[in-house]
Design a protein around this motif. Structure first.
Motif, PDB file in Angstrom:
ATOM      1  N   HIS A   1       1.018  -8.665  -4.155  1.00  0.00           N
ATOM      2  CA  HIS A   1       2.027  -7.623  -3.924  1.00  0.00           C
ATOM      3  C   HIS A   1       2.470  -7.772  -2.477  1.00  0.00           C
ATOM      4  N   PHE A   2       3.760  -7.982  -2.224  1.00  0.00           N
ATOM      5  CA  PHE A   2       4.192  -8.057  -0.829  1.00  0.00           C
ATOM      6  C   PHE A   2       3.978  -6.707  -0.156  1.00  0.00           C
ATOM      7  N   VAL A   3       4.490  -5.642  -0.778  1.00  0.00           N
ATOM      8  CA  VAL A   3       4.188  -4.281  -0.301  1.00  0.00           C
ATOM      9  C   VAL A   3       2.936  -3.867  -1.056  1.00  0.00           C
ATOM     10  N   SER A   4       1.856  -3.664  -0.335  1.00  0.00           N
ATOM     11  CA  SER A   4       0.569  -3.402  -0.985  1.00  0.00           C
ATOM     12  C   SER A   4       0.590  -2.082  -1.753  1.00  0.00           C
ATOM     13  N   CYS A   5      -0.311  -1.980  -2.708  1.00  0.00           N
ATOM     14  CA  CYS A   5      -0.460  -0.735  -3.472  1.00  0.00           C
ATOM     15  C   CYS A   5      -0.887   0.402  -2.550  1.00  0.00           C
TER      16      CYS A   5
ATOM     17  N   ASN B   1       2.496   1.545  -1.128  1.00  0.00           N
ATOM     18  CA  ASN B   1       3.426   2.153  -2.080  1.00  0.00           C
ATOM     19  C   ASN B   1       2.986   1.812  -3.506  1.00  0.00           C
ATOM     20  N   ARG B   2       2.275   2.727  -4.142  1.00  0.00           N
ATOM     21  CA  ARG B   2       1.762   2.504  -5.501  1.00  0.00           C
ATOM     22  C   ARG B   2       2.883   2.334  -6.528  1.00  0.00           C
ATOM     23  N   GLN B   3       4.034   2.869  -6.256  1.00  0.00           N
ATOM     24  CA  GLN B   3       5.144   2.766  -7.203  1.00  0.00           C
ATOM     25  C   GLN B   3       5.632   1.329  -7.375  1.00  0.00           C
TER      26      GLN B   3
END
Length: 136
Positions: A10-14, A17-19
């Protein structure tokens, strides 16, 4: 550079941002150990591989270190510098070993320049740049 043992990241980690956990647009293919180095770093401070443009990075010969070029636009420069400093992509021994292997295959004649371009395009570009230099 071509990798055979990458993982999906995931580039933007959970954590950030979980979404975005199941958004295809947030997935990146990366070496697992590089992904681990990204751990706990905010994605907003890193350069997203999808943002990188042709010519922003180059390989220095003979050191094989990755460096930024003047082609990086001002809006991305700070994140590009941060990424190069804080991820093991500039000169970490694990990646240098891979770069040396590709370069040595080319130098020994076991890999053509076209083959090098397909497997390690930044190294191929460095070789082409070196070949284009006038002989002293």
């Amino acid at each position: 550079m071509w990798i055979s043992s990458g993982t999906v990241d995931h580039f933007v980690s959970c954590r950030e941002n979980r979404q975005l956990a199941y958004e295809w647009s947030n997935y990146r293919y990366v070496e697992g150990w590089i992904n681990s180095a990204k751990n706990k770093k905010d994605s907003a401070s890193l350069l997203d591989p999808f943002e990188v443009q042709e010519g922003w990075f180059e390989i220095d010969l003979p050191s094989l270190q990755l460096k930024l070029t003047d082609s990086v636009s001002p809006e991305y420069r700070q994140r590009a510098e941060y990424t190069l400093r804080n991820l093991p992509i500039r000169d970490d021994e694990r990646i240098m070993k891979q770069r040396r292997a590709w370069y040595e295959l080319y130098e020994s004649g076991e890999l053509s320049l076209e083959g090098l371009r397909q497997r390690a395009p930044l190294i191929a570009a460095a070789v082409e740049k070196q070949l284009a230099k006038p002989k002293a």
